[in-house]
Design an enzyme around this catalytic site. Structure first.
Site, PDB file in Angstrom:
ATOM      1  CB  SER A 117      33.757  46.181  34.819  1.00  0.00           C
ATOM      2  OG  SER A 117      33.952  45.125  35.730  1.00  0.00           O
ATOM      3  CE1 TYR A 141      33.862  49.427  38.897  1.00  0.00           C
ATOM      4  CE2 TYR A 141      33.596  47.060  38.591  1.00  0.00           C
ATOM      5  CZ  TYR A 141      34.216  48.245  38.264  1.00  0.00           C
ATOM      6  OH  TYR A 141      35.191  48.256  37.302  1.00  0.00           O
ATOM      7  CE  LYS A 145      33.725  51.028  35.512  1.00  0.00           C
ATOM      8  NZ  LYS A 145      34.482  52.114  34.853  1.00  0.00           N
TER       9      LYS A 145
END
Length: 321
Positions: A117, A141, A145
């Site tokens: 991402s 998040y 990643k």
């Protein structure tokens, strides 16, 4: 022999699965359907329902479907919500990835394409992000990643894993009338839902240091993204070298106001967006170079903004009817 696509019943995953099957690469889906949609998986594609946290289920899936490679998209994908649910985010995205990699090692499956991402960059201080831009994630998040990328790197050193990570930016559009973005957090479905409900879409902040005062982002068509996964898988199958990470970006970006104008035109519903305050942490501009991906993965922006909007609107409107 087949490629396992984790999260293959989701918006992006289902496009990847169809791109694989249309390219003649057998695919099998693993998805717990917590956010994926059963109807996104065609009947001729095997679906294993369950979580990547379930090692025994993974073992059976690898055995029964003769899995030779993995596209790993499954995970918890909401950056904002991850701030309130960090432990859940790390469980799904870090522990889940580690579990998957452990089963791959046990089964001698040595190739994987990982869904990373743009969130790994946080708020970059450059106009154009490249693979060399420092990573400074600002949410659990984004951190999860980045840890996923590290896990792949470390498994390469330990057991010879062959891998690449594709860093997505804003994925939009639809390649098929029956596949649509159902996320409650992404810009396109938020605007479409507002229009379908008779509400006025909003822009968060119009005083950024950009040409029209609104945030500038990379928007890429989901079919172009899916094609890059096929190219990566083919190179891994052929034993050809790949970079550890690739940015899938446009190189120039689009402002939120430009998106709103294109949506009014593409939907045929004229509106003037409401202006709301800035959201904390929103950088003025995040745009990435896709040069490395163009060199190795035949990456290209094959769809215009108008096509992104019209295809997404057709699919979303069909789902609402």
């Amino acid at each position: 022999m087949a490629w396992l696509v984790t999260g293959g019943a989701g918006y992006i995953g289902s496009h990847v699965v169809r791109a694989f099957t249309e390219a003649g690469i057998p695919a099998v889906v693993l998805d717990d359907l917590s956010s994926g949609i059963r109807g996104f998986v065609r009947e001729d594609v095997p679906l294993v329902r369950g979580s990547i946290l379930d090692g025994m289920l993974l073992e059976r899936a690898f055995e029964e479907h003769d899995v030779t490679g993995v596209v790993h998209l499954a995970g918890f994908k909401y950056a904002g919500v991850s701030v309130q649910r960090p432990l859940h985010t790390y469980l799904q995205n870090v522990t889940g990835t580690a579990t998957l990699l452990g089963v791959m090692s046990d089964r001698s499956v040595d190739r994987i394409v990982f869904s990373s991402s743009a969130a790994v960059f946080g708020t970059p201080d450059v106009d154009l992000v490249t693979e060399a831009t420092p990573t400074r994630p600002e949410s659990p998040y984004g951190e999860s990643k980045l840890i996923g990328e590290w896990l792949l790197r470390d498994q390469e050193r330990a057991v010879g894993l062959r891998h690449t990570s594709l860093r997505y930016f804003n994925v939009v559009g639809s390649g098929y009338p029956d596949l649509y973005d159902a996320s409650p957090h992404n810009l396109f479905p938020l605007v479409f839902d507002a229009l379908l409900d008779g509400r006025t879409p909003r822009i968060n902040g119009t005083d950024y240091a950009t040409p029209d005062g609104t945030c500038v982002r990379d928007y890429i068509h989901v079919s172009d993204l899916a094609a890059a996964h096929v190219a990566a898988a083919r190179r891994l199958d052929a034993g050809e070298p790949l970079e550890p990470v690739y940015n899938l970006g446009s190189g120039d970006g689009v402002s939120v106001r430009e998106i709103m104008t294109a949506m009014a035109e593409g939907t045929g519903i004229p509106f003037e967006p409401e202006v709301a305050p800035r959201r904390p942490g929103d950088p003025a501009r995040i745009v990435a170079s896709g040069e490395l991906a163009a060199r190795d993965l035949y990456w290209a922006m094959r769809h215009t903004l108008e096509q992104m909007v019209s295809s997404a609107w057709e699919a979303r409107r069909g789902a609402a009817s």
